[in-house]
Design an enzyme around this catalytic site. Structure first.
Site, PDB file in Angstrom:
ATOM      1  N   LYS A 180      -6.437   2.227   2.493  1.00 21.25           N
ATOM      2  CA  LYS A 180      -6.352   3.415   2.503  1.00 21.25           C
ATOM      3  C   LYS A 180      -5.422   4.979   1.446  1.00 21.25           C
ATOM      4  O   LYS A 180      -4.443   4.704   2.280  1.00 21.25           O
ATOM      5  CB  LYS A 180      -6.519   4.148   4.446  1.00 21.25           C
ATOM      6  CG  LYS A 180      -7.165   5.258   4.045  1.00 21.25           C
ATOM      7  CD  LYS A 180      -6.228   6.025   5.352  1.00 21.25           C
ATOM      8  CE  LYS A 180      -5.170   7.002   4.936  1.00 21.25           C
ATOM      9  NZ  LYS A 180      -5.519   8.127   4.009  1.00 21.25           N
ATOM     10  N   GLU A 208       7.027   1.137   2.812  1.00 21.75           N
ATOM     11  CA  GLU A 208       8.132   1.877   1.183  1.00 21.75           C
ATOM     12  C   GLU A 208       8.012   2.938   2.013  1.00 21.75           C
ATOM     13  O   GLU A 208       7.332   3.266   1.609  1.00 21.75           O
ATOM     14  CB  GLU A 208       6.983   1.854   0.317  1.00 21.75           C
ATOM     15  CG  GLU A 208       7.899   0.008  -0.291  1.00 21.75           C
ATOM     16  CD  GLU A 208       8.570  -0.339  -0.690  1.00 21.75           C
ATOM     17  OE1 GLU A 208       9.523   0.826  -1.285  1.00 21.75           O
ATOM     18  OE2 GLU A 208       8.343  -1.627  -1.106  1.00 21.75           O
ATOM     19  N   CYS A 218      10.059   9.880  -4.298  1.00 27.72           N
ATOM     20  CA  CYS A 218      10.698   8.540  -2.937  1.00 27.72           C
ATOM     21  C   CYS A 218      11.716   8.984  -3.567  1.00 27.72           C
ATOM     22  O   CYS A 218      13.269   8.871  -3.286  1.00 27.72           O
ATOM     23  CB  CYS A 218      10.218   7.546  -2.552  1.00 27.72           C
ATOM     24  SG  CYS A 218       9.621   6.990  -3.625  1.00 27.72           S
ATOM     25  N   GLU A 247      14.020  15.424   2.474  1.00 21.18           N
ATOM     26  CA  GLU A 247      13.898  15.161   1.286  1.00 21.18           C
ATOM     27  C   GLU A 247      13.205  16.541   0.522  1.00 21.18           C
ATOM     28  O   GLU A 247      12.464  16.866   1.654  1.00 21.18           O
ATOM     29  CB  GLU A 247      12.218  13.519   1.169  1.00 21.18           C
ATOM     30  CG  GLU A 247      12.546  12.767   0.492  1.00 21.18           C
ATOM     31  CD  GLU A 247      11.376  11.841   0.760  1.00 21.18           C
ATOM     32  OE1 GLU A 247      10.509  11.587   1.915  1.00 21.18           O
ATOM     33  OE2 GLU A 247      10.944  10.970   0.268  1.00 21.18           O
TER      34      GLU A 247
HETATM   35  P1  NAP Z   1       2.167  10.357   4.818  1.00 15.60           P
HETATM   36  O1  NAP Z   1       1.978  11.782   4.901  1.00 15.60           O
HETATM   37  O2  NAP Z   1       3.626   9.445   5.413  1.00 15.60           O
HETATM   38  O3  NAP Z   1       1.218   9.571   3.990  1.00 15.60           O
HETATM   39  C1  NAP Z   1       1.490   8.355   3.882  1.00 15.60           C
HETATM   40  C2  NAP Z   1      -0.171   7.576   3.656  1.00 15.60           C
HETATM   41  O4  NAP Z   1      -0.099   7.921   4.950  1.00 15.60           O
HETATM   42  C3  NAP Z   1      -2.126   8.602   3.725  1.00 15.60           C
HETATM   43  O5  NAP Z   1      -2.825   7.717   3.649  1.00 15.60           O
HETATM   44  C4  NAP Z   1      -1.904   9.361   4.323  1.00 15.60           C
HETATM   45  O6  NAP Z   1      -3.491   9.528   4.931  1.00 15.60           O
HETATM   46  C5  NAP Z   1      -1.362   7.711   5.673  1.00 15.60           C
HETATM   47  N1  NAP Z   1      -1.113   8.378   7.067  1.00 15.60           N
HETATM   48  C6  NAP Z   1      -0.492   9.228   7.835  1.00 15.60           C
HETATM   49  N2  NAP Z   1      -0.355   9.747   9.090  1.00 15.60           N
HETATM   50  C7  NAP Z   1      -0.725   8.783   9.321  1.00 15.60           C
HETATM   51  C8  NAP Z   1      -1.037   7.347  10.660  1.00 15.60           C
HETATM   52  N3  NAP Z   1      -0.877   8.378  11.743  1.00 15.60           N
HETATM   53  N4  NAP Z   1      -1.381   6.127  10.851  1.00 15.60           N
HETATM   54  C9  NAP Z   1      -2.225   5.188   9.371  1.00 15.60           C
HETATM   55  N5  NAP Z   1      -1.939   6.138   9.073  1.00 15.60           N
HETATM   56  C10 NAP Z   1      -1.404   7.407   7.763  1.00 15.60           C
HETATM   57  O7  NAP Z   1       2.948  11.004   3.237  1.00 15.60           O
HETATM   58  P2  NAP Z   1       2.957  11.046   2.235  1.00 15.60           P
HETATM   59  O8  NAP Z   1       3.052  13.519   2.052  1.00 15.60           O
HETATM   60  O9  NAP Z   1       1.436  10.818   1.830  1.00 15.60           O
HETATM   61  O10 NAP Z   1       3.934  10.748   0.793  1.00 15.60           O
HETATM   62  C11 NAP Z   1       5.054  11.145   0.869  1.00 15.60           C
HETATM   63  C12 NAP Z   1       6.037   9.981   1.261  1.00 15.60           C
HETATM   64  O11 NAP Z   1       6.024   8.427   0.560  1.00 15.60           O
HETATM   65  C13 NAP Z   1       7.625  10.514   1.047  1.00 15.60           C
HETATM   66  O12 NAP Z   1       8.206  10.835   1.789  1.00 15.60           O
HETATM   67  C14 NAP Z   1       7.293   9.797  -0.444  1.00 15.60           C
HETATM   68  O13 NAP Z   1       8.905   9.247  -0.116  1.00 15.60           O
HETATM   69  C15 NAP Z   1       6.759   8.699   0.873  1.00 15.60           C
HETATM   70  N6  NAP Z   1       6.577   7.252  -0.738  1.00 15.60           N
HETATM   71  C16 NAP Z   1       7.941   6.724  -0.772  1.00 15.60           C
HETATM   72  C17 NAP Z   1       7.999   5.143  -1.511  1.00 15.60           C
HETATM   73  C18 NAP Z   1       8.548   3.966  -2.083  1.00 15.60           C
HETATM   74  O14 NAP Z   1       8.084   3.371  -2.309  1.00 15.60           O
HETATM   75  N7  NAP Z   1       9.705   3.829  -0.412  1.00 15.60           N
HETATM   76  C19 NAP Z   1       6.793   5.536  -3.022  1.00 15.60           C
HETATM   77  C20 NAP Z   1       6.256   7.384  -3.081  1.00 15.60           C
HETATM   78  C21 NAP Z   1       5.929   7.827  -1.302  1.00 15.60           C
HETATM   79  P3  NAP Z   1      -3.828  11.174   5.242  1.00 15.60           P
HETATM   80  O15 NAP Z   1      -3.290  11.524   3.392  1.00 15.60           O
HETATM   81  O16 NAP Z   1      -5.110  10.680   5.411  1.00 15.60           O
HETATM   82  O17 NAP Z   1      -2.457  11.950   5.929  1.00 15.60           O
END
Ligand code: NAP
Length: 490
Positions: free
Chosen positions: A187, A263, A297, A394
């Site tokens: 997804k 992650e 991240c 962040e």
């Molecule tokens: P996010 O809001 O947590 O969303 C990430 C993914 O999770 C999206 O596909 C989102 O879908 C999905 N999601 C949201 N709510 C969910 C739920 N209740 N159940 C299941 N899936 C759900 O994060 P983001 O804003 O896209 O990404 C930024 C974050 O990712 C930052 O905090 C960054 O640090 C972190 N990140 C971490 C790494 C690492 O390797 N540690 C790498 C890259 C990014 P929708 O788009 O449909 O909401």
């Protein structure tokens, strides 16, 4: 700045399948709903994709479950060669994938190309790992028997990926899962679905059997994903995204004690000691801070600079930041694209404003750019007080907050004063200090005299609220394998 996308870009977008990829075929959502995809440079919609229902998610998991056994028993060499073909295809289409990512994420084309290279490396690395999965054979310590271990694929895996690196965060999971013999439901983020859909089509073309990889795009995320996390057909969950969503998913996964990799977010310190090569430190700072407009991240979130060199460092960093060109990622010469959406832009602006109210000083930038799209100026802020949110959260934007320290102990205490523990960067010429500092930092990855830690051959991941599990390197495939121990009487 151009407000519309070009004919060539339009043609490329039209070539990407926009349905759900389930059991090897493309289909619309069962209720026909679509998700609009926005160009963050303008805020205008340029594409739409299917918006999966809960029933579509169930169909995707059913397809993955049906494909698991045969894929697990496919010869490792065959799995390896499929990954290798995917690597070659992706590399040969680097420009198309880069263009697509620049459209949906906004990042400059050069950065999108770099992501294609990075993302493709996971396919190459895990094609090499697929044929090296091994167990062990030892004599029991008392000499009375043999201890065997064998590795088996964990099974159907649910993968959730973020918008900031829509290709690489996918291949980092898909590569090892395919190598290990796992089927999957992916997804991608709703804001950047096109890259993963194009990648799924590439895998189909490379010969991936139907059902091994399924992709659902959905805005009905919470209600659609929870049943899949709780479904006993799912044997593993791997998530890359924010810490709050990760926490929720870990809670959901507890009901069936799922294998989980997380992650999550970061708050990387970038420490410059008094003996550092300052030119190299500034070069590394630009990479660690400005890659992906700061939306990474691993982005340097706090610059901790020794008080004796802070003046020189800030002056050089500011000069480099001032040279950056903000604009549409596909335009010539642009080095900084827009943030992903209006919420991200408002958050970055608010963090800077809050720091200023608390006494911080904006040295350059510090403002929204233009009146369309989501652009924020490359920014350097000094004298940031410890209580400012700019230090604790962040940032996910092109803002470099700089503070000073006097001693190594002070630098380490400040670096570790966060719930996160993903990456850290250290600049020093003292080898003993490198070892001391790396041992003391509470993070999963340290860049020493370099501003990037991303490498398909290395274990990527964090500690504390940055999650657990490792992607890439020799550890990466273990996340998709179970160990069976056999005690053999002799
Ligand atoms: P996010 O809001 O947590 O969303 C990430 C993914 O999770 C999206 O596909 C989102 O879908 C999905 N999601 C949201 N709510 C969910 C739920 N209740 N159940 C299941 N899936 C759900 O994060 P983001 O804003 O896209 O990404 C930024 C974050 O990712 C930052 O905090 C960054 O640090 C972190 N990140 C971490 C790494 C690492 O390797 N540690 C790498 C890259 C990014 P929708 O788009 O449909 O909401």
């Amino acid at each position: 700045m151009r407000m519309t996308i070009t004919d060539v870009e339009q043609e490329l977008v039209a070539s990407v399948p926009t349905g759900l990829f389930i059991a090897g075929t493309w289909r619309e959502a069962s209720d026909g709903a679509r998700i609009e995809v926005e160009d963050p440079s303008t805020g205008l919609v340029f594409a739409s994709v299917a918006d999966a229902t809960v029933a579509d998610g169930d169909a995707a998991l059913a397809a993955a479950s049906a494909a698991q056994d045969e894929w697990a028993h496919t010869a490792p060499r065959e799995r390896a060669e499929l990954l290798r073909r995917a690597f070659e295809l992706l590399t040969s289409r680097a420009q198309d994938f880069a263009t697509l990512m620049t459209l949906e994420v906004g990042k400059p084309l050069a950065e999108s190309r770099a992501e294609v290279g990075y993302g493709a490396e996971f396919l190459r690395w895990f094609s090499e790992e697929a044929v090296r999965i091994s167990g062990s054979w030892t004599t029991a310590p008392d000499g009375q028997g043999r201890l065997l271990t064998m590795k088996k694929p964990v099974g159907p895996t649910l993968m959730v990926t973020p918008w900031n690196f829509p290709l690489a965060m996918g291949t980092r999971k898909v590569g090892p899962a395919l190598a290990a013999g796992c089927s999957m439901v992916v997804k991608p983020a709703s804001q950047t679905p096109l890259t993963m859909l194009a990648f799924a089509d590439l895998l189909r073309e490379a010969g991936l059997p139907a059902g091994v990889l399924n992709v659902i795009t959905t805005t009905r995320t919470r209600e659609g994903m929870e049943p899949l996390v709780r479904d006993p057909r799912t044997r593993k969950l791997t998530f890359t995204g924010s810490t709050p969503v990760g926490r929720r998913l870990v809670e959901q996964s507890a009901s069936q004690l799922l294998r989980v990799s997380m992650e999550l977010g970061g708050n990387a310190p970038f420490i410059v000691f008094e003996d550092a090569d300052l030119d190299a430190a500034v070069e590394g700072a630009m990479l660690a801070k400005m890659r992906n407009m700061g939306e990474a991240c691993t982005a340097a979130n706090r610059f901790l600079v020794h008080e004796s060199v802070v003046g020189t460092f800030v002056e050089a960093l500011t000069a480099r930041m001032a040279q950056l060109v903000v604009g549409r990622g596909s335009d010539d010469g642009v080095t900084v694209g827009p943030l992903i959406d209006s919420t991200a832009l408002a958050k970055v602006a608010q963090l800077v404003d809050d720091a200023v109210v608390r006494g911080a000083r904006v040295v350059c930038g510090g403002k929204v750019v233009g009146d369309s799209g989501y652009f924020y100026a490359p920014t350097v802020v000094t004298d940031v007080p410890p209580e400012a949110a700019l230090h604790g959260e962040e940032i996910f934007g092109p803002v470099a907050p700089v503070t000073t320290f006097r001693t190594e102990e002070e630098a380490l205490a400040a670096a570790n004063a966060t719930e996160y523990g993903l990456a850290a960067y250290v600049y020093t010429r003292d080898v003993s200090r490198v070892i001391r500092v790396c041992e003391a930092l509470e993070v999963g990855m340290v860049g020493v005299n370099q501003g990037s830690v991303s490498n398909a051959a290395a274990p990527f991941g964090g500690v504390k609220a940055s999650g657990f599990g490792r992607e890439g390197g020799p550890d990466g495939i273990e996340e998709y394998l179970e160990t069976t121990y056999v005690g053999l009487a002799t």
